[in-house]
Design an enzyme around this catalytic site. Structure first.
Site, PDB file in Angstrom:
ATOM      1  CD  GLU A   1      -2.425   1.896   0.423  1.00 43.82           C
ATOM      2  OE1 GLU A   1      -3.334   1.223  -0.076  1.00 43.82           O
ATOM      3  OE2 GLU A   1      -2.160   3.062   0.033  1.00 43.82           O
TER       4      GLU A   1
ATOM      5  CB  SER B   1     -21.835   8.453   0.782  1.00 40.37           C
ATOM      6  OG  SER B   1     -21.890   7.356  -0.093  1.00 40.37           O
TER       7      SER B   1
ATOM      8  CB  ILE C   1     -24.099   4.253   1.690  1.00 40.23           C
ATOM      9  CG1 ILE C   1     -24.560   5.559   2.355  1.00 40.23           C
ATOM     10  CG2 ILE C   1     -25.312   3.384   1.318  1.00 40.23           C
ATOM     11  CD1 ILE C   1     -25.408   6.423   1.453  1.00 40.23           C
TER      12      ILE C   1
ATOM     13  CG  HIS D   1     -24.718   1.443  -2.268  1.00 48.45           C
ATOM     14  ND1 HIS D   1     -25.527   2.547  -2.125  1.00 48.45           N
ATOM     15  CD2 HIS D   1     -23.448   1.921  -2.368  1.00 48.45           C
ATOM     16  CE1 HIS D   1     -24.784   3.641  -2.139  1.00 48.45           C
ATOM     17  NE2 HIS D   1     -23.517   3.295  -2.289  1.00 48.45           N
TER      18      HIS D   1
ATOM     19  CB  CYS E   1      -8.145  15.810  21.310  1.00 45.80           C
ATOM     20  SG  CYS E   1      -8.552  15.756  19.555  1.00 45.80           S
TER      21      CYS E   1
END
Lengths: 413, 479
Positions: B33, B47, B49, B51, B445
């Site tokens: 990565e 978002s 979500i 789906h 913080c």
């Protein structure tokens, strides 16, 4: 979980909480507890190492920590209890739930509670400055903590957005620590903070103050590489196309306003004022819940620690009287912000007792008369050469002036 | 030279899901990565979500995989301790034109085998979501559309994979792939070469570049920017379900939905870009969100915003989810066109790819000691006072609250730093614990998190970064 019944529990051990503790003790409260989240008492004063505190209270010019120590000494001498490194999670029914490493989770019970949590700073996200999200964007207070408490510099080439006091103080502070402060941009056409800070922090150091300017973009992939400053239309505050200028820098500090930190108050269903964002109080600093008082920046943002101390000693006194069953509730009347007055604190007044009304102008004005009215009757007036939203004003009202009135109004004309 | 059986390029949702799936087998797996932390690019700015696939293109691989993935999340999120909730979505129609599109959309859902999509009248929709524009004429209810913590999805999958033996090379970029006699042999990276039998391209935004290393880039990827607002938990106008606009060909459109943690998410835009590193927000884009979402939720109060962000979708040209293996290139799997449903599809894509590789001859023996369970860092904010007291008694650092806005303790920060694939930066702490995601955006913080990171990682405060190299938080000591 441990329980003990205090006369007064104070949430916050900064200038407000400390003065409130002193006021409570002097008014006869036996068991007073301060709950403070930081590692020491003093609150924000601990990182305000610049002088200018105590001119009114002590007739001396002290630094923030020195001013704090005057109150801390008194607090210790008076036998006030305190918990450090302790976060209050909830203000409940005559109780406060806190957490720290030593006690774990605990509930402290008190006959009265004083909210003294202070403020937080308005963020880049809240003002929606477009651009990238690199390292190097800080609120001025966070940068101040880093340099003054942790001895770490946040940047070398700095632009500051906002001419609030913290921004101007940090412009000087960063310069003294060897950083180059390129400019302070201010969206309004007047300085947000104290005049003396504009003089002593910006003018004395040759740091340009760009009024009616704002930052329209932050640039930089991993770290700030520059900000784009544009002029704004003084009427609409919208950036004027074509006036954009790139300032190469590695740091952006934000001093765009303080917001009273009332999450605990909200959760405790304390009525907050829409303009101040703080609890609505009477001259005893008492909220809509008779056993909950509030003082300091959590009620309204102050300019001078001295005013906070005065107001907070009062809160402590009346909280102690309340705890002893000696505070009588009378019918209260509202204070009404009139012409060119943004807000008045306290929002309610008990007409049987004298009251100091603190207020701020909505816009700067020169050669004004401050008029205080009890209903339609003018009870007091004074002339001022100038009035400035960044500098809080006050007037005193006496019971004989306001007896029988339905409301007290302040106009600035 | 390092030797492994499989190299996965990319630790976003797809790469992390692949890592976890492959860690169930007696195979040596290495994930490469380029970023310093897990979560890829698109997988950490979307978002959030999960789906149902109701509006996918029927008959496509995307449709197949997203529809298959949705039901998998209950078990996976439970096993991996990932915040997930099936709150459901509404697709309201406000104009006659939109209303007339509903039958076709419902039929499309059926074609996609999302059978539990139902009609609702305007009146019913207003009961389900009182903040909808009262002119709503009717719409669809999609019960299994869900929300998830997207950061913890990737982190949970990757941590579990690592706990089960997968090697992760973070901050390591793939710079080339060597092919000999029609088979992949080596992956070249900024940290040296890795000898391998298989290479899976899960590089998302950069999958075309990786495909180019083996001459399989018969497509290209452009970034399609999506900007979002996040609203304060106390915002005056909240919704309880995912409110979706009628989708267009270009984008699912601008929605409003709750997040797992009580904020409101509003957006995204869909702006085609050229620069894959441009994640900036801009005033025009943000303003367009206001205009569009107000049509659905008129009282949405964007002044309650605590922050805005932008993510880049990996838009494939030509469009469409493609998972390819090649007769003339043994050992190489290409995954491209993961867009809009990438987060959702990840766990099914992983299963599909592994199945494909086994069908293609990969020898994969199942591990009997695979541990599917991951316990995340305790979430102090969500605990009862009794649970908190027990936790603090075990480790007093859980009694030191560092992030006031989200109630995150020092104990949690230390745990997040020292666990497998732990946090090593301010953003790493933020995404694992939410410290810095509150309304003060790290103002309180931040200085403390820097201190703790330096202490726990044994580095100087000046070395503490926001995320990748070059994002150092501080420039030095005071004079």
């Amino acid at each position: 979980m441990s329980k003990k019944i205090y006369d007064v529990i104070i949430v916050g051990g900064g200038p407000a909480g400390l003065a409130a503790a002193v006021g409570a003790k002097k008014a006869g409260a036996e068991n007073v507890l301060i709950v403070e989240r930081d590692i020491s008492l003093g609150g924000i004063l601990e990182q305000c190492i610049h002088p200018g505190f105590g001119l009114k209270t002590f007739g001396e010019e002290l630094t923030g920590p020195e001013y704090a120590r005057r109150y801390i000494k008194e607090v210790l001498d008076l036998g006030v209890e305190y918990k450090l490194g302790t976060m209050v999670l909830e203000v409940g029914d005559h109780s406060v739930t806190g957490v720290n490493q030593k006690d774990g989770l605990f509930v402290a019970e008190g006959k009265s509670i004083i909210l003294a949590m202070g403020c937080r700073e308005r963020t880049r996200g809240a003002i929606m400055t477009p651009g990238t999200r690199p390292a190097g964007v800080y609120t001025a207070g966070a940068a101040q903590r880093l340099i003054n408490r942790q001895n770490m510099m946040v940047g070398k080439k700095v632009v500051i957005l906002g001419s609030g006091d913290i921004g101007m103080i940090m412009a000087r502070r960063m310069t003294l620590e060897g950083a180059k402060v390129l400019a302070v941009a201010e969206i309004m056409d007047y300085t947000a903070g104290l005049t003396r800070n504009r003089v002593q922090c910006l003018e004395d150091f040759g740091i340009p103050l760009l009024l009616s300017h704002t930052i329209v973009e932050i640039k930089g992939n991993k770290r700030v590489e520059g900000v784009v400053i544009a002029e704004v239309d003084p009427a609409t505050k919208k950036p004027i196309e074509g006036t954009e200028k790139l300032y190469e820098c590695d740091t952006l500090l934000l001093s765009c306003g303080l917001i009273p930190e009332n999450e605990l108050s909200k959760a405790a269903e304390i009525k907050l004022n829409r303009i101040t964002s703080g609890p609505e109080v009477n001259q005893f600093m008492q909220t809509n819940k008779p056993y909950v008082f509030a003082c300091g920046n959590v009620v309204h943002v102050n300019d001078l620690a001295d005013n906070v101390s005065e107001e907070s000693e009062r809160a402590g006194k009346y909280a102690a009287l309340y705890a002893a069953g000696k505070l009588t509730q009378g019918k209260e009347i509202p204070t009404v912000p009139g012409t060119n007055v943004r807000y008045i604190c306290p929002q309610r007044v008990c007409p049987e007792e004298p009251a100091t009304l603190f207020f701020r102008a909505a816009a700067p004005q020169k050669n004004v008369t401050v008029k205080v009215l009890a209903d339609d009757k003018e009870i007091f007036s004074k002339k001022l050469i100038k009035i400035n939203p960044g500098e809080m004003e006050k007037v005193e009202v006496k019971p004989e002036q306001i007896a029988g009135a339905a409301a007290i109004t302040i106009n600035v004309i | 030279m390092k030797k492994t059986d499989i190299v996965i390029i990319g630790a976003g949702a797809v790469g992390s899901a692949l890592a976890r799936e492959l860690s169930k087998y007696k195979l040596d797996v290495t994930v490469v990565e380029k970023n310093e932390d897990l979560g890829g690019d698109s997988s950490k700015s979307n978002s959030a979500i999960i789906h149902t696939g109701y509006d996918a293109k029927p008959g496509t691989l995307e449709s197949q995989l997203v529809v298959a993935a949705n039901p998998m999340y209950d078990k996976i999120t439970e096993e991996l301790d990932i915040p997930f909730k099936r709150i459901g979505a509404l697709l309201p129609a406000f104009t006659q034109e939109q209303f007339e599109q509903l039958p076709a959309l419902k039929h499309k859902a059926m074609m996609n085998r999302v059978y539990d999509v139902e009609y609702r009248t305007g009146e019913q929709l207003l009961k389900m979501e009182p903040n909808l524009n009262p002119e709503v004429k009717g719409g669809l209810y999609i019960p299994r559309e869900s929300i998830i913590d997207p950061f913890l999805l990737c982190i949970g999958l990757a941590e579990n994979a690592a706990d089960n033996g997968v090697h992760f090379l973070l901050g390591t970029k793939c710079t080339g792939i060597k092919v000999e006699e029609g088979a992949v042999t080596t992956v070249q990276t900024t940290a040296g070469d890795i000898e391998t039998k298989y290479v899976i391209n899960a590089a998302g935004l950069y999958c075309d570049e990786v495909a180019g290393y083996v001459g399989k880039n018969d497509y290209y990827v452009t970034p399609r920017k999506g900007q979002f607002y996040i609203l304060d938990k106390n915002t005056t106008c909240k919704v309880g379900m995912i409110i979706l606009p009628i989708p267009t060909k270009v984008t699912k459109g601008k929605l409003m939905c709750p997040t797992m943690h009580g904020n409101m998410l509003v957006g995204p835009t869909a702006e085609d870009m050229l620069d894959k590193t441009d994640k900036s927000t801009n005033a025009e884009g943000l303003a367009s969100i206001a205009t569009d979402v107000r049509k659905m939720i008129p009282n949405v109060n964007l002044r309650d915003t605590i922050t805005q962000y932008s993510g880049l979708r990996a838009q494939r040209n030509p469009e469409g989810l493609n998972i390819d293996v090649y007769d003339d290139l043994k050992g190489y799997v290409n995954i491209s066109g993961v867009r809009s449903t990438g987060l959702t599809g990840s766990v099914a894509i992983a299963k599909y790819v592994v199945d494909l590789m086994i069908e293609g001859g990969m020898h994969a023996e199942f591990k009997t000691d695979f541990n599917p369970i991951r316990h995340g860092t305790p979430r102090f904010a969500e605990m009862t006072n009794e649970e908190r007291a027990t936790l603090i008694a075990k480790d007093p650092r859980y009694g030191n609250v560092i992030c006031r806005c989200e109630t995150v303790t020092e104990g949690q920060i230390c745990d997040a730093i020292h666990r497998t694939l732990g946090a090593r930066s301010v953003d790493g702490v933020k995404r694992r614990l939410r410290a810095g995601m509150g309304r003060c955006q790290g103002g309180f913080c931040g200085p403390r998190v820097i201190e703790i990171l330096a202490r726990e990682l044994g580095i100087t405060p000046e070395e503490v970064r926001k995320n990748d190299p070059g994002s150092e938080m501080l420039t030095g000591k005071g004079r």
